[in-house]
Structures are given as C-alpha cells and as structure tokens.
Design an enzyme around this catalytic site. Structure first.
Site, PDB file in Angstrom:
ATOM      1  N   LYS A  74      -5.221   4.009   9.087  1.00 30.01           N
ATOM      2  CA  LYS A  74      -4.211   4.758   8.411  1.00 30.01           C
ATOM      3  C   LYS A  74      -4.519   6.439   8.424  1.00 30.01           C
ATOM      4  CE  LYS A  74      -2.683   1.218   5.472  1.00 30.01           C
ATOM      5  NZ  LYS A  74      -2.426   0.676   4.096  1.00 30.01           N
ATOM      6  N   SER A 106       0.716  -1.280   0.135  1.00 32.41           N
ATOM      7  CA  SER A 106       0.289  -0.171   0.053  1.00 32.41           C
ATOM      8  C   SER A 106       0.741   1.179  -0.038  1.00 32.41           C
ATOM      9  CB  SER A 106      -0.867   0.047   1.308  1.00 32.41           C
ATOM     10  OG  SER A 106      -0.252   0.103   2.275  1.00 32.41           O
TER      11      SER A 106
END
Length: 351
Positions: free
Chosen positions: A293, A248
């Site tokens: 996140k 990611s």
C-alpha cells in the site's frame, strides 16, 4: 564415399545430441508456462482519492448537509492479488521488488471457494463503510441511534421487541451506542425484570422484560438482541467504490467524511494517503499488506501516509523514499496529526 558417410554420421550425431539437449529444455518451458504454483502474488493495488470521484460519482457522497469544499488528496490504498500463476510468472513477480509470494491458502483458505472469499471481503468492506460513517458522526457529535438488527427467536425479548425498534432506554439508562446496551444489560442480574423503552413507528413503547443469563457468563443479564448503531438525522452517506474488498479503507473514508462536513482541508491541500480499519468509537486497527500500500501511495504521488500504530514497525522497515509516515491509534489522533502537519508542527511518527 567413406569420408562422406563419416561426415554425415558426425553431423547426424551432433543434430541428435542437440535435439536431446533441447527436449528437456523445451519440456521445462512448456511445464513452466502451464503448471500453476500454490502461491499468490501480493503487490501494490489501485489507490483512490476519497475526496474525489470515480466513474462520475463522488467516492464519499454526502446528502442532507452542507458539503464544504475540500482540496488535496486523502487516498485509500489497496493490495492487488494475482492468482493462478505459472512458474515463470511467479518467479518474475518475485524478483521485480514490488511483489511478494505467499501460500495460496493464506488468501483462499481450504474449503472456501474464491466466491466465498470475495463475498466475505465485500461484506467486510460494507461493514467498514458503516463504521466509517458512525465514527465520523460520533467525532463530530452528530446524532446517532441504536436500532435492533435482530431479536433472537429463543431470547428473553422475543415476544416484546422487534427488528427495527430504536432503543431509547434500557433499565432507565439512555442508549446512544451499542456499548450502552451491553453495559445496561450486563449490570443487571439474570432473573431481573427491567423496563426497555423503544421507539416503534415513531411511537415510544415500554416493555418489561425478565433477563436471561448470558451464554458466556451466567452472572450477567441477557436480552437476546443484536443492537446496531445507525445515523439519525438528515445526513445520508453513500460510498461509491465497487469491486473493492476488506475492511482497511475505514480510516480514510472517515477522514474524508469529516473533511466534507467541516471547514478547511485536513490534507492541507497536499497528497495524503493511508490505511487502517476503524470502529464506531474511532479506534484504528491494523491491516495486511502495508508495504504494498505504501508503494502504491508513493507512486501515485503521496507525501504522507497514515499508518495504524500496530503496523508501524513493519512500515518503518519498508518505507519508500520520500514518504513520511504518521502513526495513528485513533481518529482524534489522526485528525490532530493532520492539523499539526498543516500548521508546521511535528506529528506522531513510526520511526
């Protein structure tokens, strides 16, 4: 004397009653502290400025080209995973508002050890670094090449081509990307003999190869090779973040590399964070743990967060206060959105 005996009896019964009540509580405390639950806790992980340094090294280290000064932040974000939790730890993390509990099997599938999962995550991270480099070079129209990563032992090209050969043309068609190879080979019928020009040890060579049939489609040609796109030219890139796994970070690595090779600041000198996979063509893909996140980014000071389009619905429902979400489908769109924000315009949003 009888009265004293009676009093002592009542005291002893109270003590016994108290002890009887404390034993199961004590047992519960011991079990809660020792017994682990079949869940892991996901939460905000470390976040790193891809324009900065870690342990004295540039996170994105560019050599062989002029590196332009870049200010502000382009932070990649991570998810923390806490395993082997006892009952009290699991409950505490569940109620703190920043963590979520998921079945352990979702993170560590049955039949795979933690080492197996960690190795897989590290390989995905390495692949994301390679894709980020290629995506940035393709975006900037800098030279890349297609090299053979493997030649199948039982494929049509086994006696003609070698691992490490650079593909120049296939059936007369110039090769610039791995997709060019697939397109050129698939357009020819099995049994057709085609010329393949490769560069080996700096010298171009031509091989005439009779195509086999693709295992998944007998009507399309097959060479039995694995093409791998690589950087071609003086630019060399190292990504210096150890102990991180998963794919990611691709988007933010790519943006950092573009920022270092071009004039101006993509971040506008501000704190931008984000996440998303990326492929060499610049397509941005979804990731897991978006809510954690975003929390990590906001707590670190981010004002803007780059969100893969496929994660937008989830992100919009859990956005931390003060964090602006920017919807990203591809690399060119991400760069354009940052440029728009820097000039005071609106950018594509998840709302």
């Amino acid at each position: 004397m009888a009265s004293m005996t009676s009093t002592l009896g009542r005291v002893n019964r109270r003590i016994f009653t108290l002890l009887a009540a404390l034993v199961p509580i004590l047992a519960l405390v011991i079990l809660g502290s020792v017994v682990t639950v079949p869940f892991v806790a996901l939460g905000p992980g470390p976040t790193f400025n891809t324009l900065g340094e870690v342990d004295g090294k540039q996170v994105v280290d560019v050599r062989g080209a002029e590196v332009k000064p870049a200010s502000g932040n382009l932070n990649m974000t991570t998810v923390s995973v806490r395993d082997r939790l006892n009952i009290f730890e699991a409950i505490g993390l569940w109620i703190d508002g920043q963590h979520g509990l998921v079945p352990r099997a979702e993170v560590y599938p049955p039949g795979q050890s933690r080492d197996d999962v960690d190795k897989s995550n590290q390989q995905q991270f390495k692949d994301s670094e390679d894709s980020a480099e290629l995506a940035a070079l393709n975006f900037l129209k800098l030279p890349t090449a297609v090299q053979l990563a493997n030649v199948a032992d039982d494929g049509p090209a086994k006696d003609m081509l070698k691992k490490g050969d650079e593909l120049v043309t296939v059936d007369g068609k110039p090769i610039a990307t791995a997709k060019d190879v697939v397109s050129a080979v698939s357009s020819a019928k099995p049994g057709t003999t085609i010329p393949v020009v490769v560069r080996r040890d700096g010298v171009e060579q031509t091989a005439e190869i009779t195509l086999g049939a693709r295992p998944d489609d007998s009507n399309k040609g097959y060479l039995g090779i694995t093409p791998d796109e690589i950087s071609k030219g003086p630019i060399k890139v190292d990504f210096n973040l150890g102990e991180i796994g998963g794919p990611s970070a691709g988007l933010m690595f790519t943006l950092a590399l573009i920022d270092k090779l071009t004039t101006g600041d993509l971040s506008g000198g501000k704190f931008v964070a984000g996440t998303g996979t990326i492929d060499p063509d610049g397509k941005v893909g979804p990731i897991g743990g978006i809510q954690y996140k975003m929390i990590a980014a906001r707590e670190a000071g981010a004002e803007t967060f780059m969100v893969p389009a496929a994660n937008c619905n989830e992100a919009a429902q859990r956005t931390p206060a003060g964090l602006r979400l920017v919807k990203v489908e591809n690399l060119s769109g991400a760069v354009q959105s940052l440029e728009d924000l820097n000039s005071g315009k609106d950018a594509a949003s998840c709302s």
